[in-house]
Motif scaffolding. Sequence first.
Motif, PDB file in Angstrom:
ATOM      1  N   VAL A 439       0.839  -1.199   0.000  1.00 11.74           N
ATOM      2  CA  VAL A 439       0.000   0.000   0.000  1.00 11.74           C
ATOM      3  C   VAL A 439       0.877   1.253   0.000  1.00 11.74           C
ATOM      4  O   VAL A 439       1.634   1.502   0.944  1.00 11.74           O
ATOM      5  CB  VAL A 439      -0.953   0.006   1.216  1.00 11.74           C
ATOM      6  N   GLY A 440       0.744   2.047  -1.076  1.00  8.69           N
ATOM      7  CA  GLY A 440       1.466   3.312  -1.135  1.00  8.69           C
ATOM      8  C   GLY A 440       0.700   4.426  -0.459  1.00  8.69           C
ATOM      9  O   GLY A 440       1.216   5.128   0.397  1.00  8.69           O
ATOM     10  N   GLU A 441      -0.566   4.589  -0.841  1.00  7.59           N
ATOM     11  CA  GLU A 441      -1.466   5.564  -0.228  1.00  7.59           C
ATOM     12  C   GLU A 441      -2.860   4.956  -0.165  1.00  7.59           C
ATOM     13  O   GLU A 441      -3.212   4.087  -0.968  1.00  7.59           O
ATOM     14  CB  GLU A 441      -1.523   6.861  -1.038  1.00  7.59           C
ATOM     15  N   CYS A 442      -3.635   5.447   0.798  1.00  4.57           N
ATOM     16  CA  CYS A 442      -5.008   4.961   0.895  1.00  4.57           C
ATOM     17  C   CYS A 442      -5.900   6.049   1.479  1.00  4.57           C
ATOM     18  O   CYS A 442      -5.423   6.963   2.144  1.00  4.57           O
ATOM     19  CB  CYS A 442      -5.100   3.685   1.730  1.00  4.57           C
ATOM     20  N   ALA A 443      -7.181   5.908   1.201  1.00  6.22           N
ATOM     21  CA  ALA A 443      -8.179   6.836   1.741  1.00  6.22           C
ATOM     22  C   ALA A 443      -9.418   6.044   2.104  1.00  6.22           C
ATOM     23  O   ALA A 443      -9.946   5.278   1.285  1.00  6.22           O
ATOM     24  CB  ALA A 443      -8.518   7.903   0.712  1.00  6.22           C
ATOM     25  N   VAL A 444      -9.873   6.217   3.331  1.00  7.06           N
ATOM     26  CA  VAL A 444     -11.074   5.536   3.813  1.00  7.06           C
ATOM     27  C   VAL A 444     -12.126   6.592   4.127  1.00  7.06           C
ATOM     28  O   VAL A 444     -11.814   7.630   4.736  1.00  7.06           O
ATOM     29  CB  VAL A 444     -10.771   4.678   5.058  1.00  7.06           C
ATOM     30  N   PHE A 445     -13.342   6.354   3.725  1.00  2.74           N
ATOM     31  CA  PHE A 445     -14.434   7.300   3.941  1.00  2.74           C
ATOM     32  C   PHE A 445     -15.752   6.541   3.995  1.00  2.74           C
ATOM     33  O   PHE A 445     -15.822   5.345   3.641  1.00  2.74           O
ATOM     34  CB  PHE A 445     -14.471   8.356   2.824  1.00  2.74           C
ATOM     35  N   GLY A 446     -16.785   7.234   4.462  1.00  3.97           N
ATOM     36  CA  GLY A 446     -18.091   6.589   4.614  1.00  3.97           C
ATOM     37  C   GLY A 446     -18.927   6.677   3.350  1.00  3.97           C
ATOM     38  O   GLY A 446     -18.968   7.704   2.684  1.00  3.97           O
ATOM     39  N   ILE A 447     -19.614   5.583   3.041  1.00  2.00           N
ATOM     40  CA  ILE A 447     -20.573   5.568   1.934  1.00  2.00           C
ATOM     41  C   ILE A 447     -21.920   5.100   2.496  1.00  2.00           C
ATOM     42  O   ILE A 447     -21.974   4.400   3.523  1.00  2.00           O
ATOM     43  CB  ILE A 447     -20.122   4.648   0.788  1.00  2.00           C
ATOM     44  N   PRO A 448     -23.031   5.488   1.884  1.00  2.00           N
ATOM     45  CA  PRO A 448     -24.348   5.164   2.440  1.00  2.00           C
ATOM     46  C   PRO A 448     -24.647   3.661   2.412  1.00  2.00           C
ATOM     47  O   PRO A 448     -24.217   2.934   1.519  1.00  2.00           O
ATOM     48  CB  PRO A 448     -25.310   5.938   1.534  1.00  2.00           C
ATOM     49  N   ASP A 449     -25.373   3.235   3.428  1.00  2.05           N
ATOM     50  CA  ASP A 449     -25.785   1.832   3.522  1.00  2.05           C
ATOM     51  C   ASP A 449     -27.192   1.793   4.111  1.00  2.05           C
ATOM     52  O   ASP A 449     -27.465   2.457   5.129  1.00  2.05           O
ATOM     53  CB  ASP A 449     -24.807   1.057   4.414  1.00  2.05           C
ATOM     54  N   GLU A 450     -28.078   1.041   3.497  1.00  2.00           N
ATOM     55  CA  GLU A 450     -29.486   1.010   3.922  1.00  2.00           C
ATOM     56  C   GLU A 450     -29.653   0.465   5.327  1.00  2.00           C
ATOM     57  O   GLU A 450     -30.529   0.904   6.077  1.00  2.00           O
ATOM     58  CB  GLU A 450     -30.303   0.178   2.926  1.00  2.00           C
ATOM     59  N   PRO A 456     -17.651   1.838   5.885  1.00  2.77           N
ATOM     60  CA  PRO A 456     -16.369   2.308   5.333  1.00  2.77           C
ATOM     61  C   PRO A 456     -16.114   1.796   3.916  1.00  2.77           C
ATOM     62  O   PRO A 456     -16.415   0.645   3.589  1.00  2.77           O
ATOM     63  CB  PRO A 456     -15.335   1.717   6.307  1.00  2.77           C
ATOM     64  N   ALA A 457     -15.556   2.667   3.105  1.00  6.69           N
ATOM     65  CA  ALA A 457     -15.031   2.309   1.787  1.00  6.69           C
ATOM     66  C   ALA A 457     -13.552   2.649   1.770  1.00  6.69           C
ATOM     67  O   ALA A 457     -13.128   3.638   2.385  1.00  6.69           O
ATOM     68  CB  ALA A 457     -15.759   3.060   0.686  1.00  6.69           C
ATOM     69  N   ALA A 458     -12.750   1.838   1.083  1.00 11.35           N
ATOM     70  CA  ALA A 458     -11.301   2.065   1.036  1.00 11.35           C
ATOM     71  C   ALA A 458     -10.827   2.147  -0.404  1.00 11.35           C
ATOM     72  O   ALA A 458     -11.067   1.230  -1.196  1.00 11.35           O
ATOM     73  CB  ALA A 458     -10.568   0.945   1.771  1.00 11.35           C
ATOM     74  N   TYR A 459     -10.168   3.264  -0.738  1.00 11.40           N
ATOM     75  CA  TYR A 459      -9.493   3.410  -2.023  1.00 11.40           C
ATOM     76  C   TYR A 459      -8.008   3.252  -1.761  1.00 11.40           C
ATOM     77  O   TYR A 459      -7.456   3.852  -0.828  1.00 11.40           O
ATOM     78  CB  TYR A 459      -9.767   4.784  -2.631  1.00 11.40           C
ATOM     79  N   ARG A 483     -15.300  -5.932  13.267  1.00 12.35           N
ATOM     80  CA  ARG A 483     -16.102  -6.164  12.074  1.00 12.35           C
ATOM     81  C   ARG A 483     -16.704  -4.875  11.511  1.00 12.35           C
ATOM     82  O   ARG A 483     -16.702  -4.651  10.306  1.00 12.35           O
ATOM     83  CB  ARG A 483     -17.213  -7.180  12.382  1.00 12.35           C
ATOM     84  N   LEU A 484     -17.221  -4.001  12.396  1.00 10.88           N
ATOM     85  CA  LEU A 484     -17.882  -2.802  11.881  1.00 10.88           C
ATOM     86  C   LEU A 484     -16.915  -1.843  11.220  1.00 10.88           C
ATOM     87  O   LEU A 484     -17.330  -0.951  10.464  1.00 10.88           O
ATOM     88  CB  LEU A 484     -18.631  -2.084  12.999  1.00 10.88           C
ATOM     89  N   LYS A 485     -15.605  -2.001  11.474  1.00 15.30           N
ATOM     90  CA  LYS A 485     -14.609  -1.108  10.894  1.00 15.30           C
ATOM     91  C   LYS A 485     -14.023  -1.622   9.578  1.00 15.30           C
ATOM     92  O   LYS A 485     -13.257  -0.904   8.921  1.00 15.30           O
ATOM     93  CB  LYS A 485     -13.461  -0.878  11.887  1.00 15.30           C
ATOM     94  N   ARG A 486     -14.380  -2.818   9.180  1.00  8.09           N
ATOM     95  CA  ARG A 486     -13.800  -3.393   7.963  1.00  8.09           C
ATOM     96  C   ARG A 486     -14.457  -2.769   6.735  1.00  8.09           C
ATOM     97  O   ARG A 486     -15.673  -2.655   6.671  1.00  8.09           O
ATOM     98  CB  ARG A 486     -13.993  -4.904   7.955  1.00  8.09           C
ATOM     99  N   PRO A 487     -13.646  -2.355   5.757  1.00  8.91           N
ATOM    100  CA  PRO A 487     -14.223  -1.737   4.554  1.00  8.91           C
ATOM    101  C   PRO A 487     -15.183  -2.686   3.838  1.00  8.91           C
ATOM    102  O   PRO A 487     -14.887  -3.862   3.658  1.00  8.91           O
ATOM    103  CB  PRO A 487     -12.990  -1.443   3.691  1.00  8.91           C
ATOM    104  N   ARG A 488     -16.328  -2.127   3.439  1.00  7.73           N
ATOM    105  CA  ARG A 488     -17.305  -2.917   2.677  1.00  7.73           C
ATOM    106  C   ARG A 488     -17.086  -2.751   1.184  1.00  7.73           C
ATOM    107  O   ARG A 488     -17.616  -3.511   0.386  1.00  7.73           O
ATOM    108  CB  ARG A 488     -18.729  -2.484   3.027  1.00  7.73           C
ATOM    109  N   LEU A 489     -16.323  -1.728   0.802  1.00 13.81           N
ATOM    110  CA  LEU A 489     -15.970  -1.509  -0.593  1.00 13.81           C
ATOM    111  C   LEU A 489     -14.477  -1.251  -0.663  1.00 13.81           C
ATOM    112  O   LEU A 489     -13.946  -0.413   0.073  1.00 13.81           O
ATOM    113  CB  LEU A 489     -16.735  -0.298  -1.157  1.00 13.81           C
ATOM    114  N   ILE A 490     -13.784  -1.971  -1.532  1.00 16.60           N
ATOM    115  CA  ILE A 490     -12.349  -1.805  -1.731  1.00 16.60           C
ATOM    116  C   ILE A 490     -12.117  -1.547  -3.213  1.00 16.60           C
ATOM    117  O   ILE A 490     -12.576  -2.312  -4.070  1.00 16.60           O
ATOM    118  CB  ILE A 490     -11.566  -3.056  -1.284  1.00 16.60           C
ATOM    119  N   ARG A 491     -11.426  -0.448  -3.495  1.00 16.44           N
ATOM    120  CA  ARG A 491     -11.167  -0.100  -4.895  1.00 16.44           C
ATOM    121  C   ARG A 491      -9.699   0.302  -5.040  1.00 16.44           C
ATOM    122  O   ARG A 491      -9.176   1.098  -4.259  1.00 16.44           O
ATOM    123  CB  ARG A 491     -12.075   1.037  -5.345  1.00 16.44           C
TER     124      ARG A 491
END
Length: 520
Positions: A439-450, A456-459, A483-491
């Motif tokens: 991993v060189g750089e990363c960014a984690v942020f919130g995305i909507p979930d029903e 969390p999403a991780a780029y 578990r709640l902190k694990r990214p649900r989207l990884i890109r």
Amino acid sequence: MLTGDMLRRSAARFPDRPAIVFRGPDRRAVVSYRELERDANRLARALRALGLARGAKVSMLSRNLAEYGTVFFGVARSGYVLNNVSILYAPDELGWVLRKSDSEVLIFDAGLLEKVDAVRASCPAIRRFVCIGGDAPPWAQAFDALLQSEAPADQSGAPPVPIDERDAFCMTYTGGTTGRPKGVLASHRARAITAHTVMVEEAIDERDRVAIVTPLFHVAALNIMFQPAVLAGATCVFVTPWSAERFVEAVESEGVTATFMVPTQANALAGSPACDAARLSSWKKLSFAGAPMPDRVQVELMKKLPGLKLTQIYGQSEIGVVAVLRHWYLPQKLGAVGRAPYNVDTEILRPDGTPAAVGEIGEVASRGENLMIEYYDEPEQTTAFFRAGNGWGLTGDVGVKDADGFITLIDRAKDMLISGGENVYPKEIEDALYTLEAVGECAVFGIPDERWGEVPAAYIALRPGCSLTEAEVVARCEQKLARLKRPRLIRFVDDFPKTPIGKIQKNLLKEPYWQGRKKI
């Protein structure tokens, strides 16, 4: 202390010493302290001759040219306010900042002529355009001609303008990671406090040759490196444009001893074949700030360059230096951003404005004459910054203090996401991702979930030559995080949108996911 006095005193002590060495792509130029003092006075007199009201705004739009030093100290002696403008702005952004700042003069780099020409019609309040280098267009005055216009040989001293150290001196527009940038208006006194802080805490002295490798339109280069270096009587080496190889060449050729870098630059240098201890033997001091520096990068630099002393600066445009982590506290305090410098109050505050206990999470705040005057023409934003009362300015960062007074940042308050009613701090997730070598750089942020509201999403941007799979990322997160902190989207991405000082613009990453929803 007035800004102009910093240069005056160093010029008196070291008149023939190089104040600025400019290393551009195709030329090298040297400006002595005597010459910088003379030209700053000439510019101050020429600006005063324009007849502007006290406190008028003079904007500077330029790359790291030697003339930036003349403008910085010349405007400081004129009684006007220097507005430092990002060269990265698109014409729409540039026009907005020039109008918002009430600029009446624009001094600009000829290399940015096309951009300036595009906004002229939308900025009728600008009375004078001044062009540095090249051929000035008909609607602008050449910078050299302006210097000569009011400066006969016997009138090259500073104009007799009464200036108080608490008068407004300069303005810098914040990076705009959460929307339109805000103009941070600071006094001579506030920036003098910061200059003295850095000179002491980074041990800058008259023997140093300080490389300037980040944009001068930002506080980090201008007020947290250039101004302290001039205060000390050191030589500043402007290295532009930046690359790891060009920096190493400058160290070899100019005997560079100190520099400031943003973490992305330090990361690039650490991974560059040019990062060779023999070639960098004169370089002894590195300070860094602007964005979180991965612990891995610090460890790698200390390993490759054992003679290099690392100083972490945690600061903001609004405050200057908030905390400092000196090299002798490494590696014991690795991960912290430091503790209050010798001349600034720093605290962790609860929501009610009272100091938090050791280990208790709160918002990082600073108090003292280092704080800005205001966000220019933004009374509501200014009130929010000072809302804790008792002179405290709030950083917007969530942190915790240990028993020794060292602060560890948890995250930006605005970046925190709430998933299933629980607070989740993206930086904690990013720290876990940085334990992966690829991993060189990363960014984690919130995305909507029903179901959970947001998750969390991780780029992730990989280091050159490295590979990584989503399964490997998931496995590391399962090992390190609840578990709640694990990214649900990884890109996986090639790069990130960033501010000039290297902060990833998470608002641009989040925006597509929150279109039509309340949270951006």
